[in-house]
Enzyme design. Structure first.
Site, mmCIF file in Angstrom:
data_model
loop_
_atom_site.group_PDB
_atom_site.id
_atom_site.type_symbol
_atom_site.label_atom_id
_atom_site.label_comp_id
_atom_site.label_asym_id
_atom_site.label_seq_id
_atom_site.Cartn_x
_atom_site.Cartn_y
_atom_site.Cartn_z
ATOM 1 N N ASP A 178 22.041 -5.627 65.627
ATOM 2 C CA ASP A 178 21.982 -4.194 65.841
ATOM 3 C C ASP A 178 20.865 -3.572 65.015
ATOM 4 O O ASP A 178 20.154 -2.681 65.490
ATOM 5 C CB ASP A 178 23.332 -3.561 65.497
ATOM 6 C CG ASP A 178 23.416 -2.105 65.895
ATOM 7 O OD1 ASP A 178 22.955 -1.745 66.993
ATOM 8 O OD2 ASP A 178 23.947 -1.312 65.090
ATOM 9 N N ARG A 189 15.421 7.731 79.121
ATOM 10 C CA ARG A 189 15.873 7.590 77.730
ATOM 11 C C ARG A 189 16.453 6.208 77.431
ATOM 12 O O ARG A 189 16.715 5.885 76.278
ATOM 13 C CB ARG A 189 16.962 8.630 77.423
ATOM 14 C CG ARG A 189 16.469 10.057 77.387
ATOM 15 C CD ARG A 189 17.599 11.026 77.033
ATOM 16 N NE ARG A 189 18.223 10.685 75.779
ATOM 17 C CZ ARG A 189 19.538 10.770 75.539
ATOM 18 N NH1 ARG A 189 20.365 11.192 76.468
ATOM 19 N NH2 ARG A 189 20.011 10.456 74.363
ATOM 20 N N LYS A 190 16.706 5.404 78.429
ATOM 21 C CA LYS A 190 17.376 4.120 78.241
ATOM 22 C C LYS A 190 16.363 3.015 77.941
ATOM 23 O O LYS A 190 15.400 2.819 78.678
ATOM 24 C CB LYS A 190 18.174 3.738 79.479
ATOM 25 C CG LYS A 190 19.291 4.691 79.800
ATOM 26 C CD LYS A 190 19.985 4.265 81.077
ATOM 27 C CE LYS A 190 21.043 5.255 81.493
ATOM 28 N NZ LYS A 190 21.675 4.828 82.765
#
Length: 160
Positions: free
Chosen positions: A67, A112-113
């Protein structure tokens, strides 16, 4: 707001207390991420603090590192972005003390992805895990603005 992506080389930590890359977090991984050829790279050794089963790295520690590496995707596009989803396939156990090389790439962008992939390999080149993530481009105010009193009340519509 956008900024100029850096040239190949080391990237700055997110902040000093970041669990993934912060240099002042005593419980952190102290990742050092670099940009090379349009991809994000990190070399990491999980230690005893990251053990799940004896001698084997906990999957949650691997997820934390992935992450955080994905969190540097903003440097690929010149805008900040945050995690929407993260999926990991654990191909083999990661021994505590083993060197793990992680490479993450931006596969595509849709507004935005950001669709990202990553792979971790050991010193022999054997694949340890792969991951996919969806990150969302956000405004810098996202990190500094007021937080809603009950964040669970936000719907997914506000994120996508």
């Amino acid at each position: 707001m956008t900024w100029e992506p850096p040239h190949d080389g080391p990237l700055p930590q997110h902040h000093h207390n970041c669990l993934g890359c912060g240099d002042r977090n005593p419980h952190g991984h102290h990742l050092q991420v670099r940009l090379e050829g349009g991809a994000l790279h990190a070399r990491h050794t999980f230690d005893e603090r990251h053990a799940g089963a004896p001698g084997i790295t906990h999957g949650g520690a691997i997820a934390t590192v992935l992450d955080d590496v994905f969190g540097f995707a903003g440097y690929l596009i010149g805008q900040p972005a945050v995690t929407r989803s993260l999926s990991i396939d654990y191909d083999r156990p990661v021994p505590v003390g083993a060197i793990c090389d992680i490479t993450a790439r931006l596969e595509r962008r849709e507004d935005r992805k950001l669709f990202l992939t990553a792979e971790g390999v050991d010193a022999s080149g054997a694949r340890l895990f792969t991951a996919r993530a969806l990150f969302l481009v956000v405004d810098l105010q996202h990190f500094h603005g007021p937080r809603p009193p009950d964040s669970s009340a936000r719907s997914s519509r506000t994120l996508l």
